[in-house]
Motif scaffolding. Sequence first.
Motif, mmCIF file in Angstrom:
data_model
loop_
_atom_site.group_PDB
_atom_site.id
_atom_site.type_symbol
_atom_site.label_atom_id
_atom_site.label_comp_id
_atom_site.label_asym_id
_atom_site.label_seq_id
_atom_site.Cartn_x
_atom_site.Cartn_y
_atom_site.Cartn_z
ATOM 1 N N GLN A 127 62.836 49.058 8.009
ATOM 2 C CA GLN A 127 62.160 48.870 6.451
ATOM 3 C C GLN A 127 60.929 49.419 5.634
ATOM 4 O O GLN A 127 60.934 49.530 4.875
ATOM 5 N N GLY A 128 59.977 49.479 6.749
ATOM 6 C CA GLY A 128 59.507 50.623 6.976
ATOM 7 C C GLY A 128 59.444 52.294 5.959
ATOM 8 O O GLY A 128 58.286 52.891 5.384
ATOM 9 N N LEU A 129 60.890 52.504 6.140
ATOM 10 C CA LEU A 129 60.697 53.970 5.539
ATOM 11 C C LEU A 129 61.701 53.714 4.488
ATOM 12 O O LEU A 129 62.015 54.991 3.430
ATOM 13 N N GLY A 130 61.690 52.603 3.883
ATOM 14 C CA GLY A 130 63.169 52.230 2.954
ATOM 15 C C GLY A 130 63.750 52.088 2.669
ATOM 16 O O GLY A 130 64.886 52.865 1.882
ATOM 17 N N ALA A 133 69.938 57.494 11.204
ATOM 18 C CA ALA A 133 69.269 58.377 12.502
ATOM 19 C C ALA A 133 68.297 59.609 12.165
ATOM 20 O O ALA A 133 67.332 59.376 13.272
ATOM 21 N N ARG A 134 68.229 60.542 11.835
ATOM 22 C CA ARG A 134 68.044 61.923 11.035
ATOM 23 C C ARG A 134 66.596 61.178 10.718
ATOM 24 O O ARG A 134 65.664 61.850 10.581
ATOM 25 N N MET A 135 66.404 60.079 9.583
ATOM 26 C CA MET A 135 65.667 60.354 8.940
ATOM 27 C C MET A 135 64.590 59.109 9.715
ATOM 28 O O MET A 135 63.224 59.634 10.410
ATOM 29 N N VAL A 136 64.917 58.057 10.827
ATOM 30 C CA VAL A 136 64.042 57.711 12.116
ATOM 31 C C VAL A 136 63.490 58.389 12.986
ATOM 32 O O VAL A 136 62.343 58.541 13.010
ATOM 33 N N LEU A 137 64.369 59.327 13.622
ATOM 34 C CA LEU A 137 63.861 60.245 13.707
ATOM 35 C C LEU A 137 62.764 61.084 13.761
ATOM 36 O O LEU A 137 61.801 61.827 14.698
#
Length: 229
Positions: free
Chosen positions: A183-186, A50-54
């Motif tokens: 997918q985009g962030l791997g 969640a932190r990575m996506v945010l």
Amino acid sequence: MEAGLDNALLWILILPGMILGGLAQTWVKGAVSRFSRVPLSQGLTGAQVARMVLDSKGLRQVRIEPVRGVLSDHYDPRSQVLRLSEPVYGASTIAAAGIAAHEAGHAIQDAEDYAPMEFRTAIVPLVKAGSSIAPLIFFGGLLIQSPAVMWAGAILFGASSLFALVTLPVEFDASRRALNHLQGLGILRGEGEMDGARKVLRAAAWTYVAAAVAAIGSWAIYLLMSRRR
């Protein structure tokens, strides 16, 4: 004869929501249980996902907190807090990643003023009032034999149905965003992991479809009873 037709119609309105609701709950619990046992190759917890996506959208001000319960994950737009259930917050599984990214998708919707979400948030007070007061107004009208009061209760109850319908695009869009970011962030690697997250989110989406069908069926019953009177 007319009473029999009315009873049959009531069952027609009630049964789809009941059946879909039961099937959806079984499906989502099965999918979450299955993919909660499949570890994430990246080793990231739900909170880290969640932190990575945010952060990828510059939403560093959104806090992430654990919350008790199972499937109690949600985003609070008023306080800008993303709350993840304990089985998701600290777990490194496909299911945890999918659910965490989905809730992060709601935070992104909020930041981008996504219209359906803004509308859903705006009608929350009406929905709360409708769900608690509408039945009292409706059956009060039934008691005093006032069609006008019954119609007022039925129309107010319709806010719940409207909320359930508006929820559909909000939830489907959040899932779409989640899969794109995973997918985009791997975060997810390989079609196997993506397919697992997709199945979890698809199963969860059907719970909202079932809720919408049940809400519309209930509202139709109120309207039918008002018309009969």
